[in-house]
Design an enzyme around this catalytic site. Structure first.
Site, PDB file in Angstrom:
ATOM      1  N   ASP A 226       0.878  -1.165   0.000  1.00  0.00           N
ATOM      2  CA  ASP A 226       0.000   0.000   0.000  1.00  0.00           C
ATOM      3  C   ASP A 226       0.916   1.215   0.000  1.00  0.00           C
ATOM      4  OD1 ASP A 226      -2.028   1.802   0.020  1.00  0.00           O
ATOM      5  OD2 ASP A 226      -3.113   0.925   1.710  1.00  0.00           O
TER       6      ASP A 226
HETATM    7  C1  BGC Z   1      -4.940   3.434   0.069  1.00  0.00           C
HETATM    8  C2  BGC Z   1      -5.036   2.463  -1.080  1.00  0.00           C
HETATM    9  C3  BGC Z   1      -4.806   3.189  -2.378  1.00  0.00           C
HETATM   10  C4  BGC Z   1      -3.452   3.854  -2.316  1.00  0.00           C
HETATM   11  C5  BGC Z   1      -3.102   4.623  -3.572  1.00  0.00           C
HETATM   12  C6  BGC Z   1      -3.665   4.235   0.033  1.00  0.00           C
HETATM   13  O1  BGC Z   1      -3.688   5.261   0.970  1.00  0.00           O
HETATM   14  O2  BGC Z   1      -5.009   2.739   1.298  1.00  0.00           O
HETATM   15  O3  BGC Z   1      -6.303   1.862  -1.078  1.00  0.00           O
HETATM   16  O4  BGC Z   1      -4.903   2.309  -3.448  1.00  0.00           O
HETATM   17  O5  BGC Z   1      -3.446   4.786  -1.244  1.00  0.00           O
HETATM   18  O6  BGC Z   1      -3.860   5.781  -3.655  1.00  0.00           O
END
Ligand code: BGC
Length: 754
Positions: A226
């Site tokens: 993530d």
């Molecule tokens: C989120 C993800 C997301 C990623 C990219 C993170 O903060 O938890 O779900 O895909 O950011 O934006």
């Protein structure tokens, strides 16, 4: 995905560079190896391709399909497949290689800030829907990113919190949907979560990322972090994390090279990670550019939204509204004019267009439509320059105006809901805002024909106000075509078939997660264990406002007698279902399974199959539902594996988890799951095991024959004494003059487990 072994010719520095992004949304190109950068972007209910270089949050216009809170309520795998295909087409048109979704964490608590991005409180429903979504997307040669692996069911302290979960709960609930999607849909990527699982960061957890995901489930795709989840790059690569996002991450890349040089990181691990990124890039290269029809996708978004709406109440059949029925319709509530249609955070899509309920209702009826906003939202207050002190007075004025139009109209449609859910913050309650509650009460008092339409990403409490109105539509967050979808359902163009994918409790404190959410001091204890959502309400025999699986239709369905039979793959359940009304409709037939007398603690009912069937008025469908044998298994902690317990399984078939119409009983043969006997096994456990019991009897008979029985032989035959000594580990019986010598114990153990 078979990855190319070896990345021949890549230096450790190039390998390291390949395992981190070059910027927020791209992998690192390696010119010498002919590897271009690929784009990974959010996700999940639309394509959020960054529109301008300095704004990572705002995307180019794309279809804003309904978020997962709505798609989960469709209970329709085929629809999810089509939505995945459409998303794949949009990705192709925007040159996106990987769409960051679907989010499949369980809705553990109604307070979860990202519940709107997740499908359900049930792992089977989540897993089935997400599998189709991924298959649809990937049929367009666009990769999915199954997220957030794992146990990311809250936003409070989300970057550090340790989700403390026992292994059975982890396997049966929180990992189960991941297992299903990984094994059946083979997502190109899996995204590890921010949080820790039982004290270890998911990004550094080798057991999670390698032993379970790859070793047990056979995953051969790529694991991406993530965004910002990695705090120790070396530990992450060693655990099986392939791609760290976002980039650039030069310091981390250098660290990896140093660790390889100083021998603290096995070079093969870095190479494997780089191989997997290369394989992903090469796989993405096969994608053809494409285009999509924005009108057709808007129509699909409308279809999905219409199927997601749940009719919670419809006393006296007040709905659907006849297009030419009422002469005057009062539409009340700012959300009818300014719809809430998605949540905040990384999934925020810039829609290609936006339907609002007010316009669509006005277009659908010949009646005179009047409108009153009823309350202020944060945005309208700001626009009108209303200060916080003046808000209450302004709300009262709007309330009075709303009541006035309700009084003189044939019907009042009241649009209320939650003020906003967003990634990054959990909710602090499930009640409607005070101004909305007052609006419902006052309008309902002014006009008994009041219909409430809810907009919300997380569950809203409905007591006691639902007693004052004859009809309620749960309209979730419905994406860009939600306005027209709501009109479709209000006027009966669509016969509602959405079903609750999560329980609506009477009050928050009833919820199984209540005492253990959101934790403190870095830990959240998953204290309700396997009893998540409806499982917990059922286990404690609690009343709920609207149960899991519930939803009304404009027609009625009658169930015949269910039957069940064991098949090669599991169990097949059949039930005739008749549409007994005069309108075509869809029924979501659900099968809940229980095993009375099970050797392990279980929830009273678990969803094991469902079918979403269209049945024409007056027709009967013979509905066939298949339960996979694997889905009957529980996680046997003593053996560290799945076990199907033999016995008579009760397959209860019905229209919701609390509306079970017919139960078929089927005898399922069990797996061989003998627990080895040890010196720590109790006397009762030895006696419960056929071989153990025989060996004990023989051992003590023999010692009796030798003239030295000790008291034990008599004890074994005496039921009331057995209550007393049954819980003693056999190994400790020596201390009680049993005549059980260490040598005799060793012989017993060898024979018992031979
Ligand atoms: C989120 C993800 C997301 C990623 C990219 C993170 O903060 O938890 O779900 O895909 O950011 O934006």
């Amino acid at each position: 995905m078979a990855h190319t072994p070896g990345n021949p010719g890549l230096t450790p520095a190039e390998q390291a560079a390949l395992t981190s992004g070059s910027d927020f949304w791209h992998s690192t190109p390696i010119g010498s190896a002919g590897l271009p950068a690929i784009t990974l972007t959010d996700g999940p209910h639309g394509v959020r391709l960054q529109a301008s270089p300095d704004d990572t949050l705002t995307g180019r216009p794309a279809t804003c399909f309904p978020p997962a809170v709505a798609t989960g309520s469709t209970w329709d795998p085929a629809l999810l497949r089509r939505m995945g295909e459409a998303l794949g087409d949009e990705c192709r048109a925007m040159d996106v290689a990987v769409l960051l979704g679907p989010g499949i964490n369980l809705k553990r608590s109604p307070l979860g800030g990202r519940d709107f991005e997740y499908f359900s409180e049930d792992p089977l429903l989540t897993g089935i829907l997400a599998t189709e979504w991924v298959l649809g997307l990937q049929s367009r040669q666009v990769g999915a990113s199954l997220k957030h692996y794992a146990v990311n069911s809250q936003e409070t302290d989300r970057m550090r919190i340790s989700a403390d979960v026992d292994e059975r709960t982890l396997r049966e609930l929180y990992l189960r949907a991941f297992q299903r999607v990984v094994t059946r849909a083979k997502p190109w990527t899996v995204m590890c979560s921010y949080n820790k699982v039982n004290g270890v960061y998911a990004s550094q957890y080798r057991w999670l990322l390698t032993d379970v995901l790859r070793g047990e489930w056979g995953y051969d795709g790529l694991v991406v972090s993530d965004w910002g989840a990695v705090s120790d790059r070396t530990a992450a690569v060693a655990a099986g994390l392939d791609l760290t996002m976002p980039g650039p991450a030069d310091a981390g890349d250098r660290e990896l090279v140093e660790r390889v040089t100083d021998g603290r990181l096995d070079p093969a691990l870095l190479q494997t990670a780089a191989d997997r990124v290369r394989a992903l890039v090469e796989r993405a290269a096969a994608r053809q550019p494409g285009e999509y029809d924005a009108e057709a996708h808007h129509a699909l978004a409308r279809e999905v939204a219409g199927r997601a709406i749940v009719l919670l109440k419809n006393d006296g059949g007040i709905l659907p509204l006849a297009a030419d029925g009422a002469k005057t319709v009062a539409v009340i509530g700012e959300f009818a004019r300014t719809p809430r249609y998605q949540g905040g955070g990384s999934s925020l899509i810039t829609p290609t267009r936006l339907d609002d309920p007010l316009t669509e209702i006005t277009a659908a009826t010949q009646a005179t439509v009047s409108f009153s906003p009823g309350y202020l939202t944060g945005d309208t207050a700001a626009e009108e320059g209303v200060t916080q002190q003046d808000e209450a007075a302004e709300d009262q004025d709007l309330l009075a105006e709303a009541v006035a139009i309700a009084q003189v109209s044939d019907i009042a449609l009241v649009f209320v809901g939650s003020m906003g859910e967003t990634e990054g913050a959990d909710r602090d309650g499930i009640d409607l805002p005070a101004a909305h509650l007052e609006l419902i009460e006052r309008v309902a008092a002014a006009n008994p024909r009041t219909v409430v339409v809810l907009s919300n990403g997380g569950v809203l409490g409905t007591r006691p106000w639902d007693g004052s109105v004859p009809a309620i539509l749960e309209g979730w967050l419905l994406g860009q075509a939600g306005g027209s979808a709501i009109a479709d359902v209000l006027f009966g163009v669509v016969n509602p078939s959405g079903r609750l994918a999560e329980t609506i409790p009477l009050k928050l404190a009833d919820h199984p997660s209540y005492l253990d959410f959101p934790g403190e001091n870095g830990h959240v204890r998953y204290g309700e264990g396997i009893h998540v959502g409806y499982r917990g309400f059922d286990a404690r025999e609690q009343e709920v406002a609207y149960p899991f699986g519930f939803g009304l239709s404009y027609t009625t369905f009658e169930y015949g007698r269910a039957s069940a039979a064991v098949t090669m793959d599991g169990v097949e359940v059949r039930v005739p279902v008749t549409n007994a009304g005069d309108r075509d409709g869809r029924e979501v037939v659900q099968v809940y399974v229980s095993l009375p007398g099970s050797a392990v603690r279980r929830s009273p009912r678990e969803l094991k199959a469902f079918a979403n069937v269209a049945i024409a008025a007056g027709q009967t469908a013979e509905v066939v539902l298949s339960i996979d044998r694997a889905d009957l298994a529980y996680w046997e902690t003593r053996l560290g594996r799945w076990v199907v317990e033999g016995g008579e399984y009760h397959c209860a078939v019905g229209a919701s988890s609390r509306d079970l119409r017919s139960t078929a009983v089927v005898k399922v043969p069990g797996d061989d799951a003998r627990i080895p006997l040890t010196a720590e096994s109790t006397v009762a456990e030895w006696l419960a095991d056929p071989r153990g019991a025989q060996l004990l009897a023989e051992a003590f008979a023999a010692s009796a024959a030798d003239g030295g029985p000790g008291p034990i032989a008599g004890m074994l035959a005496n039921p009331s004494l057995m209550e007393f000594i049954g819980s003693f580990p056999l190994g400790r019986m020596a201390a009680f003059g049993s005549g059980l010598t260490p040598q005799a114990l060793q012989r017993l153990l060898a024979a018992a487990n031979d």
